[in-house]
Structures are given as C-alpha cells and as structure tokens.
Design a protein around this motif. Structure first.
Motif, mmCIF file in Angstrom:
data_model
loop_
_atom_site.group_PDB
_atom_site.id
_atom_site.type_symbol
_atom_site.label_atom_id
_atom_site.label_comp_id
_atom_site.label_asym_id
_atom_site.label_seq_id
_atom_site.Cartn_x
_atom_site.Cartn_y
_atom_site.Cartn_z
ATOM 1 N N GLY A 1 -4.305 -7.096 0.291
ATOM 2 C CA GLY A 1 -4.087 -8.024 -0.831
ATOM 3 C C GLY A 1 -3.766 -7.313 -2.143
ATOM 4 O O GLY A 1 -3.103 -6.272 -2.168
ATOM 5 N N TYR A 2 -4.246 -7.881 -3.241
ATOM 6 C CA TYR A 2 -3.926 -7.319 -4.565
ATOM 7 C C TYR A 2 -4.493 -5.905 -4.725
ATOM 8 O O TYR A 2 -3.910 -5.085 -5.432
ATOM 9 N N ASP A 3 -5.610 -5.630 -4.069
ATOM 10 C CA ASP A 3 -6.164 -4.261 -4.133
ATOM 11 C C ASP A 3 -5.164 -3.264 -3.560
ATOM 12 O O ASP A 3 -4.947 -2.180 -4.118
ATOM 13 N N GLY A 4 -4.552 -3.655 -2.432
ATOM 14 C CA GLY A 4 -3.552 -2.786 -1.798
ATOM 15 C C GLY A 4 -2.325 -2.620 -2.677
ATOM 16 O O GLY A 4 -1.693 -1.548 -2.690
ATOM 17 N N MET A 5 -1.997 -3.663 -3.428
ATOM 18 C CA MET A 5 -0.843 -3.572 -4.334
ATOM 19 C C MET A 5 -1.134 -2.551 -5.444
ATOM 20 O O MET A 5 -0.287 -1.744 -5.818
ATOM 21 N N ILE A 6 -2.375 -2.586 -5.932
ATOM 22 C CA ILE A 6 -2.762 -1.650 -7.001
ATOM 23 C C ILE A 6 -2.801 -0.214 -6.473
ATOM 24 O O ILE A 6 -2.389 0.733 -7.145
ATOM 25 N N LYS A 7 -3.248 -0.073 -5.226
ATOM 26 C CA LYS A 7 -3.361 1.284 -4.643
ATOM 27 C C LYS A 7 -2.033 1.773 -4.068
ATOM 28 O O LYS A 7 -1.925 2.903 -3.614
ATOM 29 N N GLY A 8 -1.055 0.906 -4.017
ATOM 30 C CA GLY A 8 0.243 1.295 -3.446
ATOM 31 C C GLY A 8 0.206 1.370 -1.930
ATOM 32 O O GLY A 8 0.968 2.123 -1.308
ATOM 33 N N ASN A 9 -0.668 0.584 -1.333
ATOM 34 C CA ASN A 9 -0.812 0.592 0.126
ATOM 35 C C ASN A 9 0.235 -0.356 0.736
ATOM 36 O O ASN A 9 -0.062 -1.497 1.097
ATOM 37 N N ILE A 10 1.444 0.151 0.811
ATOM 38 C CA ILE A 10 2.593 -0.693 1.177
ATOM 39 C C ILE A 10 3.337 -0.030 2.330
ATOM 40 O O ILE A 10 3.633 1.170 2.267
ATOM 41 N N LYS A 11 3.624 -0.806 3.412
ATOM 42 C CA LYS A 11 4.343 -0.151 4.521
ATOM 43 C C LYS A 11 5.440 -1.071 5.073
ATOM 44 O O LYS A 11 5.303 -2.299 5.068
ATOM 45 N N ARG A 12 6.496 -0.444 5.532
ATOM 46 C CA ARG A 12 7.631 -1.178 6.093
ATOM 47 C C ARG A 12 7.205 -1.882 7.379
ATOM 48 O O ARG A 12 6.472 -1.314 8.194
ATOM 49 N N LEU A 13 7.633 -3.109 7.570
ATOM 50 C CA LEU A 13 7.329 -3.841 8.804
ATOM 51 C C LEU A 13 8.621 -4.128 9.564
ATOM 52 O O LEU A 13 9.619 -4.534 8.969
ATOM 53 N N GLU A 14 8.553 -3.911 10.874
ATOM 54 C CA GLU A 14 9.694 -4.221 11.744
ATOM 55 C C GLU A 14 9.287 -5.361 12.670
ATOM 56 O O GLU A 14 8.114 -5.732 12.740
ATOM 57 N N ILE A 15 10.268 -5.852 13.425
ATOM 58 C CA ILE A 15 10.006 -7.005 14.297
ATOM 59 C C ILE A 15 8.789 -6.752 15.208
ATOM 60 O O ILE A 15 7.915 -7.594 15.357
ATOM 61 N N GLY A 16 8.738 -5.559 15.783
ATOM 62 C CA GLY A 16 7.686 -5.235 16.751
ATOM 63 C C GLY A 16 6.296 -5.203 16.119
ATOM 64 O O GLY A 16 5.289 -5.416 16.804
ATOM 65 N N ASP A 17 6.229 -4.941 14.809
ATOM 66 C CA ASP A 17 4.920 -4.872 14.147
ATOM 67 C C ASP A 17 4.212 -6.219 14.135
ATOM 68 O O ASP A 17 3.001 -6.284 13.923
ATOM 69 N N VAL A 18 4.988 -7.283 14.288
ATOM 70 C CA VAL A 18 4.346 -8.600 14.248
ATOM 71 C C VAL A 18 4.369 -9.277 15.627
ATOM 72 O O VAL A 18 4.185 -10.484 15.740
ATOM 73 N N ALA A 19 4.627 -8.455 16.655
ATOM 74 C CA ALA A 19 4.563 -9.000 18.024
ATOM 75 C C ALA A 19 3.097 -9.168 18.417
ATOM 76 O O ALA A 19 2.222 -8.431 17.937
ATOM 77 N N ASN A 20 2.809 -10.170 19.228
ATOM 78 C CA ASN A 20 1.470 -10.346 19.788
ATOM 79 C C ASN A 20 0.385 -10.640 18.748
ATOM 80 O O ASN A 20 -0.768 -10.251 18.912
#
Ligand code: F6P
Length: 326
Positions: A43-62
C-alpha cells in the motif's frame, strides 16, 4: 487517448476477499492495452519505500480464487504527512509511473484524493473493503464473501444454540457501519440486530426476548455490529443476563474470519469488472475518481464525494428485518 504508458496498482487498508481478482483484472487489462503495469507492495507504505515491481500476465495467474492480497496491504500513518506523500511521489516519478489504481476503503480513498490533488497525479479508486460503507457503490469488493462467512458461522451457532436452548450474541465487523450486521442478521434469521445507524435499546430487546420465550421460543440469536451504540457483544450480553439471570447466554465474536477466505462468485465478478474498468478509466484520462456499481452498472464518483458523503442503509431492509425478527 492520452499519454499514459505505465500504471501502478496497490491494495491498502484492511484486506478484503476479491482484492486479488481486482489486481488480476487491472494487470491483464493494462497489458491488453499495451501498458506496462507495476505492483506497489504494501500500500502507501510501499509507495513511500519505493517497493514497486513490474507485473506480467503470469504474476497474476492462479490468484482469482485466493483471499487476502498478493500485493500485501497496510494502514500508513506516514502517508498522512506531506513528507511521506512527497517521498511517495518521487518514487512514482522515478519509476515513470503515469497513474495509479488504488484498491481499498475509505482511508485509501482519502489518501488518493489528497495525493492526486497535491501532485496533479491521476488516481483511480476501486472499493475494496468488507464493510460496504463506501458512498457511490451498491457493493464493495469483499462484502459478499464476508456476509457469507458470517452467515455460515451463525448457522453453526444456531445448531448448538437450539440444542442447549441458549441465547447467543454474535458480534460481526463493520467498523462504524451496520451493513455486515444487517445482511448477516437477515440472512441468518436472527432474532435481533444491533447496528450503529439505529439507536437500539437493550430494554426493547429484553422485552422482545421475554415475548419470544412466552411463545416457547427457547433459543435466540442476536447479531451485534462492532460499532453499535450499546457497547460490544459481551457488554450487551452481560446487561441482558443481569436482568434475566435464567437465560443461558453465550457470546461469539467472529472477528477476522470475516476478512479471509476464497471470494464468492459475486465478489470475483465484481472485482474483475472494476479492475477492467479502472484501466479504461485511466486510459480515458479520468483521474480523481472512484469506481462503483449502481444498479449493476459500473459508474464513477469523484473521490471528494466518495469520502465525504455517507452511504445510507436501505431503510426498507431495516424495516423488513424488524418484521421478520419477531
Ligand atoms: O475495515 C475492515 C475492518 O475489518 C473493519 O470491519 C474492522 O473494524 C477493522 O477492519 C479491523 O481492523 P484491523 O484488521 O486493523 O484490526
């Protein structure tokens, strides 16, 4: 079409079943429209810490069937400060993020509203909370699963209440609102429902319970919303017991069980529709709005209204609940 090329999605506040289905829909719709999509972790904590990662189709499988949120969540006090929000903005800029989809409840929307205005940054909200207390939508993601969980629990309590002729007070969540309690009460055939929106009286309840026992109704179930005006379920149970020592009284607090579990079909479909629409909303160039479903149509409401206006309980349902609880 505008110049949006990269969007980020995050979940914030209390988790709700169906958040994963919404994330999946955002990611897949974004990729379908040739956008790069990023997940902000925590959430917003991750935004402040820069905890951001690219997501691909497979990352949201299952994940469509999973409760909780794969992106984690938090309630961030740092984001309430201008320094925290500035840091968050710098991290979005550093990752070339052009817009964000925020999935959460009232606190999430308040943060998105302030942030969007402060930095002229497009934010689109998806209502994800079990409480169903968001203005501008008939249903929030997670509500249907939560009431199904609560009703299943009350059905089980009913068996033992009936066997022992006991009076049960069952406390459900909902923070300051009574949607979960009202729907759980109606759906489980409860004998009474205590909710924050109504000034329920314990004396009236005692009167109704006495009337019920005169007609040989030997057990009863009372649903108590955590935010009701008479105190928690234990306090109400004690007051009833004091004036009626002959009642065999028990209390069950369903608690965080209501927040977990596999989302219902309704929550999965709603989350998919909203995730899909959120990306189309971003692509249309609309920011500062929250999605909702009204009469089965997906609509948008400015954040300002979504956070400042109150969603009222359906008065007809309230009246009906009273009639059926007799
Ligand atoms: O907003 C969802 C909710 O589950 C409320 O119903 C409840 O009051 C609150 O969150 C509990 O918060 P926490 O998980 O932080 O204890």
């Amino acid at each position: 079409m505008n110049n949006i090329k990269r969007i980020a999605v995050f979940t914030s506040g209390g988790d709700a079943p169906g958040m994963n289905a919404a994330v999946r829909a955002v990611v897949r719709t974004a990729i379908y429209h040739d956008l790069h999509v990023y997940g902000i972790i925590g959430g917003y904590d991750g935004m402040i810490k820069g905890n951001i990662k690219r997501l691909e189709i497979g990352d949201v499988a299952n994940i469509i069937q999973r409760g909780g949120t794969m992106l984690k969540t938090a309630r961030s006090s740092e984001f309430m400060t201008i320094e925290g929000r500035k840091q968050a903005y710098e991290n979005l800029v550093a990752n070339d993020i052009d817009a964000c989809v925020a999935i959460g409840g009232n606190g999430t929307y308040k943060g998105a509203d302030v942030f969007g205005k402060e930095f002229d940054f497009p934010m689109v909200g998806i209502p994800g909370t079990i409480d169903n207390d968001i203005y501008g939508t008939d249903y929030t993601i997670g509500f249907d699963t939560a009431i199904n969980t609560a009703i299943e629990a009350v059905d089980k309590i009913r068996d033992t209440a009936d066997s022992h002729n006991r009076l049960f007070f069952v406390e459900v969540m909902g923070r300051h609102s009574g949607f979960i309690a009202l729907h759980t009460g109606i759906g489980s055939g409860a004998g009474g429902i205590f909710i924050p929106e109504v000034n329920n009286s314990i004396e009236d309840l005692i009167h109704d319970l006495r009337k019920a026992s005169r007609r040989q109704k030997l057990f009863n179930l009372i649903i108590v919303a955590e935010g009701n005006q008479n105190g928690d379920a234990t306090t109400i149970a004690q007051r009833v017991k004091e004036s009626n020592p002959e009642y065999d009284v028990r209390v069950t607090i369903i608690g965080h069980l209501q927040r977990g579990g596999s989302p219902t079909a309704m929550d999965r479909v709603l989350a998919s529709r909203m995730g899909h629409s959120a990306v189309l909303t971003v692509l249309r160039g609309d920011g500062g709005v929250a999605l909702g479903v009204i009469n089965d149509k997906i609509i948008v409401t400015p954040f300002e209204d979504a956070v400042n206006k109150t969603k009222h309980l359906n008065k007809e349902l309230l009246k009906m609940a009273e009639v059926l609880a007799m």
